[in-house]
Design an enzyme around this catalytic site. Structure first.
Site, mmCIF file in Angstrom:
data_model
loop_
_atom_site.group_PDB
_atom_site.id
_atom_site.type_symbol
_atom_site.label_atom_id
_atom_site.label_comp_id
_atom_site.label_asym_id
_atom_site.label_seq_id
_atom_site.Cartn_x
_atom_site.Cartn_y
_atom_site.Cartn_z
ATOM 1 C CD GLU A 270 -10.900 19.511 33.912
ATOM 2 O OE1 GLU A 270 -11.501 18.933 34.848
ATOM 3 O OE2 GLU A 270 -10.554 18.919 32.871
ATOM 4 N N GLY B 183 -14.385 13.838 30.057
ATOM 5 C CA GLY B 183 -14.306 12.414 30.337
ATOM 6 C C GLY B 183 -13.594 12.068 31.633
ATOM 7 C CG HIS C 95 -17.402 18.460 39.780
ATOM 8 N ND1 HIS C 95 -17.309 19.825 39.798
ATOM 9 C CD2 HIS C 95 -18.584 18.154 40.364
ATOM 10 C CE1 HIS C 95 -18.391 20.339 40.379
ATOM 11 N NE2 HIS C 95 -19.174 19.335 40.745
ATOM 12 C CG ASP C 96 -11.975 13.242 36.268
ATOM 13 O OD1 ASP C 96 -11.335 14.123 35.660
ATOM 14 O OD2 ASP C 96 -11.718 12.035 36.164
ATOM 15 C CB THR D 222 -31.222 9.077 55.995
ATOM 16 O OG1 THR D 222 -31.529 9.069 54.577
ATOM 17 C CG2 THR D 222 -32.409 8.522 56.756
ATOM 18 C CG HIS E 202 -27.569 15.704 45.387
ATOM 19 N ND1 HIS E 202 -28.139 16.735 44.693
ATOM 20 C CD2 HIS E 202 -26.236 15.762 45.098
ATOM 21 C CE1 HIS E 202 -27.209 17.396 44.022
ATOM 22 N NE2 HIS E 202 -26.049 16.819 44.249
ATOM 23 C CB THR E 203 -29.040 9.733 49.262
ATOM 24 O OG1 THR E 203 -29.638 9.203 50.440
ATOM 25 C CG2 THR E 203 -27.787 8.928 48.961
ATOM 26 N NE ARG F 247 -19.180 19.487 44.124
ATOM 27 C CZ ARG F 247 -18.794 20.658 44.586
ATOM 28 N NH1 ARG F 247 -18.299 20.764 45.800
ATOM 29 N NH2 ARG F 247 -18.897 21.731 43.836
ATOM 30 C CG ASP G 148 -31.381 6.364 52.707
ATOM 31 O OD1 ASP G 148 -31.430 7.405 51.998
ATOM 32 O OD2 ASP G 148 -31.541 6.381 53.935
ATOM 33 C CB SER H 18 -8.570 16.560 33.315
ATOM 34 O OG SER H 18 -9.978 16.403 33.322
ATOM 35 C CG ASP I 260 -31.548 12.283 52.611
ATOM 36 O OD1 ASP I 260 -32.554 12.650 53.243
ATOM 37 O OD2 ASP I 260 -31.332 11.099 52.310
#
Length: 360
Positions: free
Chosen positions: A118, A99, A93-94, A280, A224-225, A89, A285, A103, A277
């Site tokens: 940030e 880019g 977000h970076d 699992t 988001h698995t 994550r 997956d 940062s 998820d």
């Protein structure tokens, strides 16, 4: 509802009882919030400039950098499994704010006159400390072998890849050659990251601003698995969907019931997390896409990917074939990892990732 949908809902009730946990007093269950998203053709925003990266960028100056970082991430994953989705994550977000330039790693300061960074923004305040610690530890290990050579931006990209593999996902080569940003500005965050209830139009618009498309949106959302989200991001869906004082009618009723057991409408849920998820949650997956088709998407922005005709075919394609999901995910991670790379004098190579070079 078909049998597979029913079995997924039943599995969620069991999983929720075991995995929905308060963050108070534990570092095991940390959030891995909504991923950024993609845009449609015809956006008025200009696609960002891209610079060349290479797999052998450190071949002569730090040839063992991949292994050095991998040693740290493997040890951290054993001690703090939640650091995996947290680092993934963090990388998203970076890259989505000015880019892939580290940062996001610059630490806030207590000096009243200092500009906000940030990490001061609300969108970034729930980023898990374990993720930042992991990157700092990996950077320190690299510095001990190759001082002043490898950027924090590259260390973060490598750590994200390592964690994908450690939770069962694909191993893929990471191109290197990024420099660290010389600035971290809070004002650049707003509008650069998606929200838990973003529409597909909004998601596509954000992604297009990064030079990414609808296929990238769906593939990268597959992260988001693994991981967790704080209850605050689902309260609207389970208690007062669009001001109706009723749950989202497109969320499976058993999922609503299970979430309500863990996320009360007021008080007591600020630091509670629930798995993205529901089948699992600790395995990288393609079950995430099956969940969307069974109305078991946790966030509104997740479920919207199956409801929208522009993204539904990709959800179905990746949900039907794990190999295809892995291929799509790796390709999109490569594209995301190339957003607005800092090169030459436009960047720096920090010694400590949370501090700019001049202040280190």
């Amino acid at each position: 509802m078909d049998p597979s949908s029913s079995s997924r809902g039943i599995r969620f009730l069991a999983v929720a009882a075991l995995l929905v946990a308060s963050l108070v007093g534990t570092s095991r269950a940390r959030e891995a919030q909504p991923l950024p998203a993609a845009e449609a053709v015809g956006s008025s925003r200009r696609a960002p400039e891209r610079h060349g990266l290479s797999l052998d960028f450190y071949a002569k100056t730090c040839p063992a950098v991949d292994q050095i970082v991998a040693n740290v991430t493997a040890a951290r994953y054993r001690d703090f499994p939640a650091a995996g989705p947290a680092v993934l994550r963090l990388f998203h977000h970076d890259c989505f704010v000015e880019g892939c330039d580290a940062s996001i790693l610059i630490a806030p300061t207590t000096t009243a006159s200092a500009p906000k960074v940030e990490r001061d923004m609300e969108e970034n305040r729930n980023l898990a400390q374990e993720a930042f610690d992991t990157v700092e530890m990996a950077k320190a290990a690299v510095e001990s072998k190759c001082p002043g050579v490898v950027s924090c931006a590259d260390v973060l990209a490598l750590a994200a890849r390592d964690y994908v593999q450690q939770v069962g996902g694909p191993y893929y080569p990471v191109k290197k050659g990024r420099k660290d940003s010389k600035v971290s500005l809070a004002g650049k965050v707003r509008g650069s990251l998606p929200r838990a209830n973003s529409t597909v139009d909004e998601l596509l618009r954000v992604f297009a601003g990064k030079g990414l498309g609808a296929a990238d949106l769906v593939a990268l959302s597959g992260a988001h698995t693994v991981g967790f989200a704080h209850c605050v991001h689902v309260l609207g869906r389970i208690y007062d969907y669009r001001g109706t004082r009723r749950p989202d009618p497109l969320m499976d009723a058993r999922l609503v019931k299970a979430l309500r057991m863990s996320c009360p409408s007021s008080g007591g849920s600020a630091r509670v997390v629930v798995p993205f998820d529901v089948s699992t949650p600790f395995q990288f997956d393609h079950a995430y896409y099956g969940n969307l088709q069974a109305r078991l998407g946790l966030l509104g922005s997740d479920q919207a990917l199956f409801l929208d005709a522009r993204t539904r075919p990709v959800v179905q394609e990746l949900g039907a074939n794990k190999t295809r999901f892995f291929e799509a995910f790796v390709a999109s991670m490569d594209r995301m990892g190339s957003i607005r790379i800092k090169k030459g004098k436009k960047g720096e190579v920090r010694k400590i990732c949370s501090q700019h070079l001049l202040s280190a």
